[in-house]
Scaffold this active site. Structure first.
Site, PDB file in Angstrom:
ATOM      1  N   THR A 148       0.903  -1.177   0.033  1.00  0.00           N
ATOM      2  CA  THR A 148      -0.015   0.038  -0.001  1.00  0.00           C
ATOM      3  C   THR A 148       0.674   1.225   0.055  1.00  0.00           C
ATOM      4  O   THR A 148       1.974   1.225  -0.361  1.00  0.00           O
ATOM      5  CB  THR A 148      -1.198  -0.015   1.268  1.00  0.00           C
ATOM      6  OG1 THR A 148      -1.741   1.025   1.222  1.00  0.00           O
ATOM      7  CG2 THR A 148      -0.005  -0.152   2.382  1.00  0.00           C
ATOM      8  N   LYS A 158      -6.150   1.324   6.917  1.00  0.00           N
ATOM      9  CA  LYS A 158      -4.815   0.648   7.252  1.00  0.00           C
ATOM     10  C   LYS A 158      -3.919   1.851   7.839  1.00  0.00           C
ATOM     11  O   LYS A 158      -2.979   1.636   8.200  1.00  0.00           O
ATOM     12  CB  LYS A 158      -3.924   0.744   6.105  1.00  0.00           C
ATOM     13  CG  LYS A 158      -4.645  -0.375   4.761  1.00  0.00           C
ATOM     14  CD  LYS A 158      -3.854  -0.157   3.662  1.00  0.00           C
ATOM     15  CE  LYS A 158      -4.681  -1.058   2.504  1.00  0.00           C
ATOM     16  NZ  LYS A 158      -4.092  -0.971   1.132  1.00  0.00           N
ATOM     17  N   GLY A 198       0.249   3.037  11.016  1.00  0.00           N
ATOM     18  CA  GLY A 198      -0.018   2.859   9.522  1.00  0.00           C
ATOM     19  C   GLY A 198       0.624   1.607   9.243  1.00  0.00           C
ATOM     20  O   GLY A 198       1.923   1.512   9.633  1.00  0.00           O
ATOM     21  N   SER A 245       4.386   0.151  -1.367  1.00  0.00           N
ATOM     22  CA  SER A 245       5.012   0.064  -2.718  1.00  0.00           C
ATOM     23  C   SER A 245       4.965   1.500  -3.475  1.00  0.00           C
ATOM     24  O   SER A 245       5.724   1.949  -4.396  1.00  0.00           O
ATOM     25  CB  SER A 245       4.223  -0.769  -3.671  1.00  0.00           C
ATOM     26  OG  SER A 245       2.643  -0.372  -3.621  1.00  0.00           O
ATOM     27  N   CYS A 297       1.342   4.642  -8.583  1.00  0.00           N
ATOM     28  CA  CYS A 297       1.598   3.242  -8.062  1.00  0.00           C
ATOM     29  C   CYS A 297       0.104   2.549  -8.368  1.00  0.00           C
ATOM     30  O   CYS A 297      -0.836   2.849  -7.931  1.00  0.00           O
ATOM     31  CB  CYS A 297       1.851   3.164  -6.469  1.00  0.00           C
ATOM     32  SG  CYS A 297       1.847   1.503  -5.818  1.00  0.00           S
ATOM     33  N   THR A 344      -2.214   1.186  -5.236  1.00  0.00           N
ATOM     34  CA  THR A 344      -2.568   2.425  -4.353  1.00  0.00           C
ATOM     35  C   THR A 344      -3.763   3.091  -5.086  1.00  0.00           C
ATOM     36  O   THR A 344      -3.677   3.266  -6.102  1.00  0.00           O
ATOM     37  CB  THR A 344      -1.558   3.505  -4.183  1.00  0.00           C
ATOM     38  OG1 THR A 344      -0.485   2.758  -3.514  1.00  0.00           O
ATOM     39  CG2 THR A 344      -2.049   4.386  -3.172  1.00  0.00           C
TER      40      THR A 344
END
Length: 258
Positions: free
Chosen positions: A56, A88, A99, A182, A217, A220
């Site tokens: 994430t 998250k 997080g 990521s 990303c 995401t």
């Protein structure tokens, strides 16, 4: 490409077998030796070991008396998106933000451990994180947990990894920045470009950086939650939670939060 690497290494292994064991073929070796060769040579090249970590984006920015943490809501399983509004970024009490990136179940287990450490060392976030990292690295059960965490309170922000690292952000005149996942590098780069501007606040920096990370990303999305701690005077705090896409509380996920 992978099969070509296997063939090349297979030839090298056979040469080593003939040179050091006087055996003409792989099948003529004992079963234990065969197992050892498979593990030592082919284990690291097994396709299951070449899976790219997909995660994430979690970003934490500290500036002008505010600590802002945000995380996206996408949950992926393989090449499929199984959930778009997972939560998250969470709180421990009213004054600590957490997080996580990686396996959801592992991250929740680590959060429970962190809560216990904070109960043992109340008001000492750094010490609690160090104790958690030590246990994470040394205890057999915790060593298998695959997650990375950012933990922040009114005084400091820390990154915890499964390697036993407790990392503080790089000092900056504008403020502190930490990012994981990521898309973490994209978000950190964008936040660094904005943090020294006097006309930007922490929340604005986080939202703009998360938008850039979400655009770049593929793991995401744009459904993210923002948690804010505002430092008021001598130790006073106020907290704010903002939902982008209204992530669900207490969501249970089987897939990795990736």
């Amino acid at each position: 490409m992978f099969s070509n690497k296997i063939n090349c290494i297979n030839v090298a292994v056979m040469k080593s077998i003939k040179k050091y064991t006087n055996q003409s073929s792989y099948s003529s070796l004992s079963r234990n030796v065969q197992k050892s060769l498979k593990f030592s040579v082919f284990g690291s090249l097994n396709p299951s070991n070449l899976v790219i970590t997909r995660s994430t984006t979690i970003l934490c920015v500290r500036k002008n008396g505010k600590v802002v943490m945000a995380g996206d809501g996408q949950v992926s399983q393989g090449s499929s998106v199984v959930k778009a509004n997972a939560r998250k970024v969470r709180r421990i009490g009213d004054d600590i933000l957490v997080g996580f990136a990686g396996s959801t179940a592992d991250a929740m287990a680590l959060m429970e451990r962190l809560e216990r450490k904070l109960e043992e060392h109340p008001g000492q976030l750094f010490r609690a994180c160090v104790e958690l990292a030590k246990a994470w690295r040394s205890e057999k059960y915790l060593r298998r947990l695959e997650a990375t965490m950012i933990v922040a309170d009114a005084n400091q922000s820390l990154e915890l990894t499964g390697n036993g690292d407790v990392l503080e952000p790089q000092p900056s005149s504008g403020g502190d920045i930490l990012g994981i996942g990521s898309g973490g590098n994209y978000a950190v780069a964008a936040a660094r470009a904005l943090i020294d501007r006097p006309d930007t606040e922490a929340e604005e920096i986080v939202r703009d950086a998360m938008k850039i990370a979400s655009d770049l990303c593929v793991y995401t999305n744009h459904d993210y939650i923002v948690e804010i701690i505002t430092i008021q005077g001598k130790g006073g705090l106020s907290t704010t939670t903002t939902n982008e896409g209204k992530p669900e509380e207490g969501v249970q996920m089987i897939a990795n939060a990736v």
